[in-house]
Scaffold this motif. Structure first.
Motif, PDB file in Angstrom:
ATOM      1  N   CYS A  23       0.975  -1.325   0.006  1.00 20.83           N
ATOM      2  CA  CYS A  23       0.005  -0.050   0.025  1.00 20.83           C
ATOM      3  C   CYS A  23       0.904   1.439   0.162  1.00 20.83           C
ATOM      4  CB  CYS A  23      -0.957   0.039   1.151  1.00 20.83           C
ATOM      5  SG  CYS A  23      -2.152  -1.480   1.284  1.00 20.83           S
ATOM      6  N   ASP A  24       0.585   2.189  -0.689  1.00 13.93           N
ATOM      7  CA  ASP A  24       1.213   3.416  -0.964  1.00 13.93           C
ATOM      8  C   ASP A  24       1.168   4.577   0.238  1.00 13.93           C
ATOM      9  OD1 ASP A  24       3.121   5.006  -2.173  1.00 13.93           O
ATOM     10  OD2 ASP A  24       2.400   4.625  -4.160  1.00 13.93           O
ATOM     11  N   ALA A  25       2.036   5.363   0.297  1.00  7.39           N
ATOM     12  CA  ALA A  25       1.813   6.493   1.152  1.00  7.39           C
ATOM     13  C   ALA A  25       2.393   7.784   0.505  1.00  7.39           C
ATOM     14  CB  ALA A  25       2.329   6.151   2.259  1.00  7.39           C
ATOM     15  N   PHE A  26       2.032   8.949   0.738  1.00  2.00           N
ATOM     16  CA  PHE A  26       2.541  10.181   0.145  1.00  2.00           C
ATOM     17  C   PHE A  26       2.258  11.526   1.170  1.00  2.00           C
ATOM     18  CE2 PHE A  26       2.410  13.676  -3.044  1.00  2.00           C
ATOM     19  CZ  PHE A  26       4.067  13.503  -3.245  1.00  2.00           C
ATOM     20  N   SER A  27       3.053  12.413   0.953  1.00  4.68           N
ATOM     21  CA  SER A  27       2.902  13.676   1.953  1.00  4.68           C
ATOM     22  C   SER A  27       1.660  14.443   1.754  1.00  4.68           C
ATOM     23  CB  SER A  27       4.139  14.586   1.835  1.00  4.68           C
ATOM     24  OG  SER A  27       4.329  15.012   0.437  1.00  4.68           O
ATOM     25  N   SER A  28       1.070  14.253   0.545  1.00  8.56           N
ATOM     26  CA  SER A  28      -0.032  14.933   0.260  1.00  8.56           C
ATOM     27  C   SER A  28      -1.333  13.916   0.540  1.00  8.56           C
ATOM     28  CB  SER A  28      -0.282  15.541  -0.945  1.00  8.56           C
ATOM     29  OG  SER A  28      -1.577  16.069  -1.393  1.00  8.56           O
TER      30      SER A  28
END
Length: 300
Positions: free
Chosen positions: A120-125
């Motif tokens: 699963c991905d993650a991002f600052s936004s």
């Protein structure tokens, strides 16, 4: 069953009947064996649930990537295990920590046809969303490097990681170049598999298409088969995180993944059957003065 037997055209003379019969025998032996392999060989897929144990993965919105990845992997495998001709192997089936290099060893030992690492991905936004697939390659941009850096940082939790990974540094973009050589042989098939996954996400689940990308994932380096890393969505996105953490969302992702794996298997087998076996003319002894042209037609 009606069967049409062989029809031959012999415009030229045969100086060596024995050689002719050997060619015919070789033709049917090779064709028969090749078709048999394509039809009967079990397709082995390794499902790799990312992270596990003391490695939680990303914790976007308080969720656990390791749990979601495992649930999706198990549900995908359960669907595939019902399909004849497919064998499923898991790198983990419980909440345990498995070193990246050990995951590759599991796939290689099983002589797998496809390796799928689920994440699963993650991002600052929190606005980022959508499913994406990756194959091993050079980072095209900073974002791809950050995705790979996040997944590769797991090696710092392993003992003797510097020895196991030949001094690889997840924080050094130049280290990625050393990853590429081993998987280069399988890159074309990896891209085909990744494209099949991406189409399944978009067509079956209407997920945002984040396309197939290349990045330097350590977990893909040491596998000796087509290999793909799937980012099923962003836990840092409120709605998508909730979707992936839900039973319905995990069922949907497992359905899309299993469909893609079956489609890739079927297309690969179809390509195998369509390939033609060519006997090199140089393999025939020219001293025997065999001058032969023939056409074979088989129908059932």
């Amino acid at each position: 069953m009606h069967q049409e037997f062989l029809s031959y055209i012999f415009p030229l003379s045969i100086h060596n009947r024995q050689t002719f019969l050997q060619v015919i025998f070789l033709f049917f032996t090779l064709c028969g064996s090749y078709d048999l392999i394509a039809q009967e060989k079990t397709f082995v897929v390794v499902l790799d649930a990312g992270h596990g144990g003391h490695d939680s993965g990303n914790r976007g919105n308080g969720y656990y990537e390791k749990k979601i990845a495992l649930n999706i992997a198990l549900k995908t495998g359960k669907k595939l295990e019902k399909i004849k001709g497919i064998k499923v192997i898991y790198t983990r089936k419980t909440d345990v920590f498995i070193e990246l290099i050990e995951r590759a060893k599991i796939a290689n030992k099983s002589d797998a046809d496809l390796f799928v690492s689920i994440h699963c991905d993650a991002f600052s936004s929190p606005k980022a969303y959508g499913a994406g697939t990756f194959v091993l390659g050079l980072h095209e941009n900073e974002r791809n490097f950050k995705v790979a850096q996040k997944e590769n940082s797991v090696i710092f939790l392993e003992k003797d990681y510097e020895k196991n990974y030949d001094g690889f540094d997840p924080n050094d973009p130049e280290s990625v170049i050393s990853l590429l050589l081993m998987q280069e042989t399988y890159l074309d098939q990896s891209i085909i598999a990744a494209s099949t996954f991406q189409k399944s996400f978009v067509n079956n689940l209407k997920r945002k298409d984040r396309n197939v990308k290349q990045a330097g994932f350590v977990v893909l380096k040491y596998t000796y088969m087509p290999s793909v890393l799937v980012e099923t969505g962003f836990l840092t996105n409120v709605s998508e995180g909730a979707y992936l953490n839900s039973s319905k969302g995990q069922d949907n992702m497992a359905d899309a993944l299993s469909r893609a794996i079956v489609n890739y298997r079927n297309n690969r087998n179809a390509n195998f059957k369509s390939e033609r076996i060519v006997i090199n003319k140089n393999e025939i002894n020219t001293d025997q003065k065999l001058n032969l042209k023939f056409k074979i037609q088989i129908a059932a």
